[in-house]
Design an enzyme around this catalytic site. Structure first.
Site, PDB file in Angstrom:
ATOM      1  N   HIS A   1       0.844  -1.206   0.000  1.00  0.00           N
ATOM      2  CA  HIS A   1       0.000   0.000   0.000  1.00  0.00           C
ATOM      3  C   HIS A   1       0.873   1.248   0.000  1.00  0.00           C
ATOM      4  CE1 HIS A   1      -3.864  -2.041   1.163  1.00  0.00           C
ATOM      5  NE2 HIS A   1      -3.012  -2.942   1.623  1.00  0.00           N
TER       6      HIS A   1
ATOM      7  N   GLY B   1      -9.484  -2.430   3.976  1.00  0.00           N
ATOM      8  CA  GLY B   1     -10.174  -1.836   5.117  1.00  0.00           C
ATOM      9  C   GLY B   1     -10.581  -2.841   6.180  1.00  0.00           C
TER      10      GLY B   1
ATOM     11  N   HIS C   1      -9.038  -8.156  -0.021  1.00  0.00           N
ATOM     12  CA  HIS C   1      -8.528  -8.538   1.301  1.00  0.00           C
ATOM     13  C   HIS C   1      -9.601  -9.422   1.956  1.00  0.00           C
ATOM     14  CE1 HIS C   1      -5.844  -5.054   0.856  1.00  0.00           C
ATOM     15  NE2 HIS C   1      -5.219  -5.382   1.970  1.00  0.00           N
TER      16      HIS C   1
ATOM     17  N   GLU D   1      -8.297 -12.252   6.516  1.00  0.00           N
ATOM     18  CA  GLU D   1      -7.199 -11.625   7.261  1.00  0.00           C
ATOM     19  C   GLU D   1      -7.733 -11.368   8.675  1.00  0.00           C
ATOM     20  OE1 GLU D   1      -6.389  -7.542   6.203  1.00  0.00           O
ATOM     21  OE2 GLU D   1      -4.408  -7.561   7.107  1.00  0.00           O
TER      22      GLU D   1
ATOM     23  N   ASP E   1       2.489  -3.013   4.248  1.00  0.00           N
ATOM     24  CA  ASP E   1       2.726  -1.609   4.620  1.00  0.00           C
ATOM     25  C   ASP E   1       4.141  -1.474   5.188  1.00  0.00           C
ATOM     26  OD1 ASP E   1      -0.060  -0.484   4.227  1.00  0.00           O
ATOM     27  OD2 ASP E   1      -0.474  -2.161   5.543  1.00  0.00           O
TER      28      ASP E   1
HETATM   29  N1  ADE Z   1      -5.080  -1.253   4.298  1.00  0.00           N
HETATM   30  C1  ADE Z   1      -3.751  -1.199   4.484  1.00  0.00           C
HETATM   31  N2  ADE Z   1      -3.290  -2.337   5.032  1.00  0.00           N
HETATM   32  C2  ADE Z   1      -4.362  -3.144   5.175  1.00  0.00           C
HETATM   33  C3  ADE Z   1      -4.552  -4.439   5.665  1.00  0.00           C
HETATM   34  N3  ADE Z   1      -3.537  -5.183   6.116  1.00  0.00           N
HETATM   35  N4  ADE Z   1      -5.798  -4.938   5.672  1.00  0.00           N
HETATM   36  C4  ADE Z   1      -6.825  -4.213   5.209  1.00  0.00           C
HETATM   37  N5  ADE Z   1      -6.708  -2.989   4.738  1.00  0.00           N
HETATM   38  C5  ADE Z   1      -5.488  -2.451   4.717  1.00  0.00           C
HETATM   39 ZN    ZN Z   2      -3.204  -4.869   2.437  1.00  0.00          ZN
END
Ligand code: ADE
Ligand code: ZN
Length: 341
Positions: A18, A175, A202, A205, A284
């Site tokens: 990201h 998100g 996503h 997770e 990230d």
């Molecule tokens: N936005 C940035 N990192 C994220 C993550 N790990 N999961 C969901 N949204 C995100």
């Molecule tokens: Zn992500």
């Protein structure tokens, strides 16, 4: 005995990074000074706000809270250009050859109410310049957050489709998966795919494996962001295996956002044993204070991935990239040559 790998020297592929989680601390301080943003004036205090620290709760709430502070920084076209250029430069320094950089147009536009189309232009242009300068293939993915409105997501999807010829290749649902469903975004993703955008979601997770099944069966995606809870459900595991679904795994992020209790407890080895198609990515890097080299090292030295298996995971990422066929075959041929596989 196999020789330890020189991780920084390996040619790499990152499918899941990201932009908003990739800002340099020094750059944030510069921006804060130039735009009179009131944030702690030194690196250590700023780091506490925008990077996960040892001793903090490793929860998705704490992880997502970092993005709230980061949204203050996007004050001008120059800032957006600069952070995009630097994100690509940092990837290039880590020998990333193919980078899929995802960005959240709504986040970048918020502070100054920049139009989504302009923000997207700026990111596309900066990514193009940086890719050329550093010899990295950069493709962009527009992210929409499930905790934000469907109307905004629809605008982002249309804007993204308008930028298909400018390096933007896909749409991502990101998100707060723990509290917000994906279903309201289904129509948008269907239309986006019809418009020629690729898609990744996503799922699995911070939410249950049913979300992975929904992403595969209803959203029709071939790539899942994280998906590391897949093994909790046999049907979904078999489905993902049979369809060759690609998992964009981000080990340190999973630890820091509370998906796993320790790095050693990450399900990556079990996912591989289950025949799932795994790739290694950063998510990230600034928030987590990592590079892709660190993630490769983590997987090999703490999760038992062999050097040979790592090389095949790098190749798998290239094969799963949102690339045109010609680009893909050139990239994979180059990687095979350098990785000697
Ligand atoms: N936005 C940035 N990192 C994220 C993550 N790990 N999961 C969901 N949204 C995100
Ligand atoms: Zn992500």
């Amino acid at each position: 005995m196999s020789v330890p790998l020189d991780y920084p020297a390996l040619p790499k592929v990152d499918l899941h990074r990201h932009l908003e989680g990739s800002l340099r601390l020094e750059t944030m301080l510069d921006i804060a000074r130039a735009h009179q943003i009131t944030i702690p004036a030194n690196i250590v205090h700023l780091s506490n706000l925008v990077q996960v620290q040892n001793g903090e709760p490793f929860t998705y709430q704490n992880f997502l809270a970092k993005f709230a502070t980061l949204r203050m920084f996007y004050r001008s076209p120059e800032v957006i250009h600069r952070v995009t250029m630097e994100a690509v430069e940092d990837a290039a320094r880590d020998n990333v050859r193919y980078l899929e950089l995802r960005f959240t147009p709504v986040a970048l536009s918020r502070a100054e109410r920049f139009p989504l189309a302009e923000v997207t232009d700026w990111v596309c242009e900066a990514a193009r310049q940086a890719g050329k300068k550093h010899g990295v293939i950069v493709h962009l993915i527009a992210s929409v957050n499930r905790h934000e409105s469907v109307e905004l997501a629809e605008q982002v999807a249309w804007t993204a489709a308008d930028h298909l010829d400018h390096g933007l290749v896909g749409l991502d649902l990101a998100g707060n998966e723990a509290e917000f469903p994906a279903a309201p975004f289904l129509g948008i993703f269907r239309e986006a795919r019809q418009a020629g955008l690729q898609a990744t979601v996503h799922a699995g997770e911070w939410g249950e494996p049913a979300n992975i099944r929904q992403a595969i069966e209803e959203f029709g995606v071939r790539r899942i962001g994280h998906g590391v809870r897949v093994l909790e459900d046999e049907y979904t595991t078999a489905l993902a295996r049979e369809r060759g679904v690609v998992f964009e795994v981000c080990v340190t992020s999973n630890y820091q956002s509370g998906v796993v209790d320790s790095l050693g407890a990450h399900p990556l080895p079990k996912m591989l044993n289950a025949g799932l198609n795994i790739t290694l990515n950063t998510d990230d890097p600034s928030i987590s204070q990592i590079t892709l080299s660190d993630e490769y090292r983590q997987a090999c030295e703490h999760l038992g991935l062999s050097p040979e298996a790592l090389k095949y995971r790098i190749l798998a990422a290239a094969q799963a990239g949102f690339l045109k066929d010609g680009e893909r075959s050139r990239l994979t041929a180059q990687l095979r040559k350098e990785l000697k596989i």
